[in-house]
Write a protein that holds these residues in place. Structure first.
Motif, PDB file in Angstrom:
ATOM      1  N   ASP A 181       0.832  -1.195   0.000  1.00  0.00           N
ATOM      2  CA  ASP A 181       0.000   0.000   0.000  1.00  0.00           C
ATOM      3  C   ASP A 181       0.871   1.252   0.000  1.00  0.00           C
ATOM      4  N   TYR A 182       2.003   1.202   0.705  1.00  0.00           N
ATOM      5  CA  TYR A 182       2.942   2.317   0.692  1.00  0.00           C
ATOM      6  C   TYR A 182       3.545   2.473  -0.702  1.00  0.00           C
ATOM      7  N   TYR A 231       2.404   1.520  -3.603  1.00  0.00           N
ATOM      8  CA  TYR A 231       1.406   2.014  -4.553  1.00  0.00           C
ATOM      9  C   TYR A 231       1.190   3.513  -4.374  1.00  0.00           C
ATOM     10  N   CYS A 232       1.049   3.954  -3.123  1.00  0.00           N
ATOM     11  CA  CYS A 232       0.759   5.359  -2.848  1.00  0.00           C
ATOM     12  C   CYS A 232       1.932   6.253  -3.238  1.00  0.00           C
ATOM     13  N   ARG A 275       1.964   6.572  -6.952  1.00  0.00           N
ATOM     14  CA  ARG A 275       0.903   7.490  -7.369  1.00  0.00           C
ATOM     15  C   ARG A 275       1.345   8.935  -7.130  1.00  0.00           C
ATOM     16  N   PHE A 276       2.009   9.161  -6.003  1.00  0.00           N
ATOM     17  CA  PHE A 276       2.559  10.489  -5.697  1.00  0.00           C
ATOM     18  C   PHE A 276       3.518  10.930  -6.796  1.00  0.00           C
ATOM     19  N   LEU A 297      -4.064  12.397  -2.899  1.00  0.00           N
ATOM     20  CA  LEU A 297      -4.035  10.984  -2.515  1.00  0.00           C
ATOM     21  C   LEU A 297      -4.992  10.666  -1.368  1.00  0.00           C
ATOM     22  N   ILE A 314      -4.735  11.515   1.765  1.00  0.00           N
ATOM     23  CA  ILE A 314      -4.030  11.193   2.996  1.00  0.00           C
ATOM     24  C   ILE A 314      -3.464  12.496   3.561  1.00  0.00           C
ATOM     25  N   LEU A 325       1.967  10.905   4.027  1.00  0.00           N
ATOM     26  CA  LEU A 325       2.704  10.827   2.770  1.00  0.00           C
ATOM     27  C   LEU A 325       4.206  10.810   3.031  1.00  0.00           C
ATOM     28  N   MET A 355       5.317   7.495   4.268  1.00  0.00           N
ATOM     29  CA  MET A 355       5.409   6.521   3.180  1.00  0.00           C
ATOM     30  C   MET A 355       6.667   6.722   2.347  1.00  0.00           C
TER      31      MET A 355
END
Length: 278
Positions: A174-175, A177-178, A181-182, A203, A205, A210, A213
């Motif tokens: 999940d980290y 992926y995020c 995406r960032f 995102l 969050i 962020l 992550m």
């Protein structure tokens, strides 16, 4: 990457010869990957640039390009390359698939592309042109399955060229992926948005989350990632464009040349003019 075909809209996958793509785009050789992932199968030596950095790619190589990248081909004749384009929703079916898409192949910190040798050029040409067309005519589900399997083979072949220590098996997906995406959103918005809060909001969050992550995945804060991106783009414009420093400042979204110069000097210990003279 180009005018989206009905097939790409429908199933999230397409494969085309490069010259066909350029013809469909009114002979424009400058394209954008948008939200898609691309694998270029290079069939003849070709010159291309990605994010304004030039590359010469020899025949029988694969080039992996992630989302939100500007790509321009200097040469594009006949069967120079096959362009395989697909969305994350088309490819991701498992945790393993997520690992592949969020790996160094498409998110390389040191370059906007990742290249790897093509194991069998003629076999891949047959698979993606002749066999794919046969599957497409026969059955939609078979076509989708065949496309997924063929992409996976290319990715697995390329994975052999990622250093073992960089293939992290204990990463939080999940980290990962995020953070990626960032990086996609940063590629899109770095000229207009330079605050962590903007990207965290995109995102859904908090800025603190962020940064947690990015520190876990990249070993650096989200703010540092943004700064690195701006410095990277600054150096490219200074090295590969004819823009004045004032024009570069404007292009990167700074209020004026002085503001840009102060930012650049703070993070590189050099004036922009010094980089230009190198």
């Amino acid at each position: 990457m180009y005018i989206i075909t009905d097939q790409l809209k429908d199933i999230g996958f397409s494969v085309n010869r490069l010259d066909h793509i350029i013809k469909r785009n009114n002979n424009k050789k400058k394209l954008n990957t948008l939200e898609f992932y691309c694998i270029c199968i290079i069939l003849k030596d070709i010159r291309m640039s990605v994010e304004n950095v030039p590359y010469t790619i020899e025949s029988s190589n694969m080039v992996f390009i992630g989302p939100q990248k500007t790509v321009e081909f200097d040469t594009a004749n006949g069967h120079d390359a096959l362009i395989i384009t697909f969305s994350s929703s088309f490819y991701e079916r498992s945790v393993k698939d997520s690992l592949f898409l969020n790996s160094k192949l498409f998110f390389n910190d040191n370059s906007d592309i990742f290249t790897a040798p093509l194991i069998n050029q003629e076999e891949m040409r047959i698979v993606f042109m002749d066999r794919m067309e046969s599957f497409r005519k026969k059955d939609r589900s078979l076509y989708i399955s065949a496309a997924h399997n063929a992409i996976e083979k290319l990715i697995l072949d390329a994975f052999l060229y990622i250093p073992t220590q960089e293939v992290r098996k204990d990463v939080k997906f999940d980290y990962l992926y995020c953070v990626n995406r960032f990086k996609i959103i940063l590629q899109r918005d770095y000229k207009t948005s330079k605050k962590v809060s903007h990207y965290a909001s995109e995102l859904n969050i908090t800025p603190r989350k962020l940064t947690e992550m990015t520190e876990y995945i990249l070993g650096k804060t989200a703010k540092h990632v943004i700064i690195e991106k701006l410095i990277h783009e600054s150096k490219k414009l200074l090295s590969y464009s004819n823009y004045t420093i004032s024009q570069i400042a404007y292009e990167l979204g700074f209020s004026d040349e002085g503001n840009f110069t102060n930012f650049f000097k703070k993070h590189t210990q050099k004036n922009p003019s010094e980089m230009r003279n190198n």
